[in-house]
Scaffold this motif. Structure first.
Motif, short mmCIF file in Angstrom:
data_model
loop_
_atom_site.label_atom_id
_atom_site.label_comp_id
_atom_site.label_asym_id
_atom_site.label_seq_id
_atom_site.Cartn_x
_atom_site.Cartn_y
_atom_site.Cartn_z
N ARG A 88 0.80 -1.25 -0.01
CA ARG A 88 -0.08 -0.14 0.04
C ARG A 88 0.90 1.30 0.00
O ARG A 88 0.36 2.31 -0.29
N GLN B 3 2.10 -1.21 -6.35
CA GLN B 3 1.83 -2.38 -5.51
C GLN B 3 3.01 -3.49 -6.01
O GLN B 3 3.24 -3.66 -6.90
N ARG C 179 -2.05 -0.96 -8.41
CA ARG C 179 -2.73 -0.93 -7.00
C ARG C 179 -4.32 -1.09 -6.99
O ARG C 179 -4.68 -1.91 -6.45
#
Length: 429
Positions: free
Chosen positions: A242, A247, A279
């Motif tokens: 995060r 990611q 992400r």
């Protein structure tokens, strides 16, 4: 039921696959005649509290956790892939030197420095001080011109595969966190490749947690240190999932890949199997399984367990922390009692029955509380259904919070949750 070790023998194709997945042991289950008849009729033979067997037709038979893990793994692998495909995986075409150079050019300016092979020889004094060795190559102690000591990982020339090298450079160059090892430079010169890391004086976590390991005889880690290490690893993974610009899924969290500095602060290392992904993407596509047997999440090698996501790292983290707690491998066929072969099952039963944890060194109340939090959180992390596992942010909150609100999770048996329609890509090992 009686469990016994069997001598090794010559394998057929299917036996060879079994040997690949369970290289250290083979098990055989012997049941009584009554139980055999019960199973034959579709029932389930259970041992009651009075130590007598009872046939329960209403339930489907389940194997012990250890055998269940192996059998489901074998079934998924054998159903989807032939032995020839598995062998061909290890012979797959490797990345060429030109491929790696093209990646480095297209990746844009890197914040880490590129060294020549002559530089590598100079900083290691012609590879004079060897720190360790593995399947990837060897690690040497080195010193940069500014006086900073480093660990230089020299990859085997015969390996010839640039994929892990590219993964390492691409992923770790994007990170900056106290619980992620720092990559200070790299070298690629023809077939010669090396990675230069900050030196971690205490080496890997595995040296300090397994009972009977000669390397930890003079420094057994206390519970306060183990607890802090578990939080540090969790924070490092939380950052990868995060906190980065993109990611990063590590896919190989295990004690061997957790390095410890002079203050036993943990740092996640070895990003050779890492995958960078957007992400906003819930599940990722994979053309091959990645990880280490014993720590690899079930959905990574068998899609019936759900889509692959950051929850795969959560599973590996849970297995790692349970080994820290138990001071042993989670699956150990050499223990005295069959009930202790699979540590997650054994420790779960003690929690469920309200028994003492039976772990060494738990003298202080604060240590008992820390150990219980580590166990409960880890059991949540190794749930077979990825949806039931917490995120790493939630893991940090649970570890740093109070023990009282933490509930014991469902028993960590391997079962088959509904398959995810989101990602149906094939996984090959």
């Amino acid at each position: 039921m009686a469990w016994q070790h069997l001598p090794r023998k010559k394998h057929s194709d299917k036996d060879a696959l079994f040997s690949l997945l369970s290289a250290e042991f083979e098990l055989e289950v012997n049941v009584s005649e009554a139980c055999s008849s019960c199973y034959g009729g579709g029932g389930h033979c259970e041992l009651e509290q009075n130590e007598e067997f009872q046939c329960d037709i209403a339930k489907k038979a389940t194997s012990s956790v250890g055998i269940g893990v192996l059998m489901i793994t074998i079934y998924c692998f054998w159903r989807k892939f032939s032995l020839n495909k598995i062998i061909n995986f290890w012979k797959k075409e490797t990345l060429t030197h030109q491929d790696v150079e093209a990646f480095l050019r297209n990746h844009g300016p890197l914040v880490i420095r590129r060294y020549s092979y002559a530089d590598i020889k100079t900083m290691t004094k012609s590879f004079n001080d060897k720190l360790g060795q593995g399947g990837y190559g060897s690690v040497y102690k080195g010193k940069l011109r500014d006086g900073c000591f480093v660990a230089v990982k020299v990859l085997k020339e015969s390996k010839g595969n640039g994929e892990e090298f590219v993964n390492e450079v691409a992923s770790i160059s994007k990170t900056s966190h106290v619980n992620i090892v720092t990559l200070k430079g790299f070298c690629i010169e023809g077939s010669k490749r090396a990675l230069i890391y900050e030196l971690m004086p205490n080496g890997s976590l595995e040296k300090f947690i397994y009972k009977g390991n000669p390397s930890n005889s003079n420094h057994q880690l206390g519970w306060e240190t183990l607890y802090k290490i578990s939080i540090g690893i969790a924070r490092g993974l939380e950052y990868l999932h995060r906190g980065c610009n993109t990611q990063i899924l590590h896919f190989d969290i295990k004690p061997h890949n957790i390095l410890l500095d002079e203050n036993f602060c943990p740092k996640i290392s070895d990003f050779g199997l890492a995958k960078i992904c957007p992400r906003e993407k819930s599940f990722i596509s994979m053309v091959s399984a990645r990880g280490t047997i014993g720590y690899i999440a079930p959905e990574v090698f068998c899609r019936n367990f759900g889509g692959v996501s950051h929850k795969a790292d959560v599973y590996s983290y849970g297995m790692t922390v349970l080994e820290m707690v138990g001071g042993r491998k989670n699956f150990d066929a050499s223990v005295d009692f069959t009930s202790e072969i699979y540590f997650p099952h054994w420790i779960y039963k003690r929690l469920e029955l309200g028994k003492e944890l039976g772990l060494l060194g738990l003298l202080e109340e604060v240590d008992q509380e820390s150990a219980r939090k580590m166990i409960i959180v880890s059991l949540w992390c190794i749930q077979s259904d990825p949806l039931n596992r917490p995120s790493m942010s939630r893991v940090v909150d649970m570890l740093e919070g109070s023990l009282e609100p933490l509930k014991i999770p469902p028993k960590p048996f391997l079962c088959s949750p509904p398959s995810s329609p989101t990602d149906s890509s094939t996984i090959m090992v």
